[in-house]
Design a protein around this motif. Structure first.
Motif, PDB file in Angstrom:
ATOM      1  N   ALA A   1      -2.726   0.055   0.776  1.00 58.13           N
ATOM      2  CA  ALA A   1      -3.423  -0.125  -0.522  1.00 58.13           C
ATOM      3  C   ALA A   1      -3.608   1.426  -1.139  1.00 58.13           C
ATOM      4  O   ALA A   1      -3.351   1.634  -2.259  1.00 58.13           O
ATOM      5  N   ASP A   2      -3.625   2.506  -0.184  1.00 58.13           N
ATOM      6  CA  ASP A   2      -3.722   3.774  -0.600  1.00 58.13           C
ATOM      7  C   ASP A   2      -2.306   4.030  -1.375  1.00 58.13           C
ATOM      8  O   ASP A   2      -1.908   4.738  -2.400  1.00 58.13           O
TER       9      ASP A   2
ATOM     10  N   ARG B   1      -0.189   1.857  -2.453  1.00 54.15           N
ATOM     11  CA  ARG B   1      -0.108   1.200  -3.953  1.00 54.15           C
ATOM     12  C   ARG B   1      -0.622   1.826  -5.291  1.00 54.15           C
ATOM     13  O   ARG B   1      -0.292   1.913  -6.111  1.00 54.15           O
ATOM     14  N   ARG B   2      -1.971   2.219  -4.747  1.00 54.72           N
ATOM     15  CA  ARG B   2      -2.907   3.079  -5.761  1.00 54.72           C
ATOM     16  C   ARG B   2      -1.963   4.454  -6.192  1.00 54.72           C
ATOM     17  O   ARG B   2      -1.882   4.876  -7.516  1.00 54.72           O
ATOM     18  N   ARG B   3      -1.456   5.218  -5.131  1.00 55.86           N
ATOM     19  CA  ARG B   3      -0.587   6.519  -5.740  1.00 55.86           C
ATOM     20  C   ARG B   3       0.772   5.851  -6.352  1.00 55.86           C
ATOM     21  O   ARG B   3       0.781   6.679  -7.469  1.00 55.86           O
TER      22      ARG B   3
ATOM     23  N   ALA C   1      -0.603   4.979 -10.024  1.00 58.54           N
ATOM     24  CA  ALA C   1      -0.718   6.296 -10.822  1.00 58.54           C
ATOM     25  C   ALA C   1       0.599   7.324 -10.995  1.00 58.54           C
ATOM     26  O   ALA C   1       0.656   7.735 -12.210  1.00 58.54           O
TER      27      ALA C   1
END
Length: 188
Positions: A110-111, A113-115, A118
């Motif tokens: 999940a981290d 995918r968020r990065r 962004a």
């Protein structure tokens, strides 16, 4: 079967809370229907992000002092939280360790995918939104701008003779010019 179901949920990029719920359910089922919780300790307070027992969510007051067994969840070599299981006897730690690894994998995924999201929307040199960010949000921004006091502006900028700056002075100077322009735009 339960581990495969959890791994499939991670591979399908299901939301973290859905994966955590699966892990808590599997931990409870693996250990004879005991209540199990995935605890997020990455913030200031430890909080239960998923709770499961024999018949669905188990009652829990947010504290973790009733856990019989806890297996740490480490993400990128740092403590993130724990998988906690209630019960009268200490459970075999090996299945819990495998489930804790899956929680860590879900958090890491999940981290990432968020990065990635962004990075796709923000220029790393200037910190300004890329065109993709503008194209992805026009309808929502127009709706917000219809409210009184919320004007909508879209700025697309072409720096005159920028190729000449790069060709004459090198890319490092060109990068510095771009950062200065971004800073000036951010101040207005």
């Amino acid at each position: 079967e339960g581990l495969r179901r959890i791994a499939t949920a991670i591979a399908r990029e299901e939301p973290e809370d859905a994966v955590f719920r699966l892990v808590a359910e599997e931990a409870g089922a693996t250990l004879a229907g005991r209540a199990a919780r995935v605890l997020d300790g990455s913030g200031v307070d430890v909080r239960a992000v998923a709770v499961a027992g024999r018949d669905g969510p188990a009652p829990h007051d947010g504290r973790d002092d009733q856990a019989e067994a806890r297996v740490p969840v480490n993400v990128a070599g740092r403590p993130w939280g724990a998988l906690a299981v209630d019960g009268p006897t200490s459970p075999e730690p090996r299945p819990l360790a495998h489930l804790a690894e899956l929680v860590a994998l879900a958090v890491t995924s999940a981290d990432a995918r968020r990065r990635l999201a962004a990075t796709a929307l923000t220029d790393p040199l200037t910190g300004l939104a890329k065109r993709r960010a503008f194209d992805a949000r026009p309808a929502g921004e127009r709706a917000r701008a219809r409210r009184p006091g919320d004007p909508l502006s879209r700025v697309m900028l072409d720096i005159a003779e920028f190729k000449w700056v790069n060709d004459t002075h090198c890319r490092l100077v060109g990068d510095a010019v771009l950062r200065e322009v971004a800073t000036a735009l951010g101040e207005t």
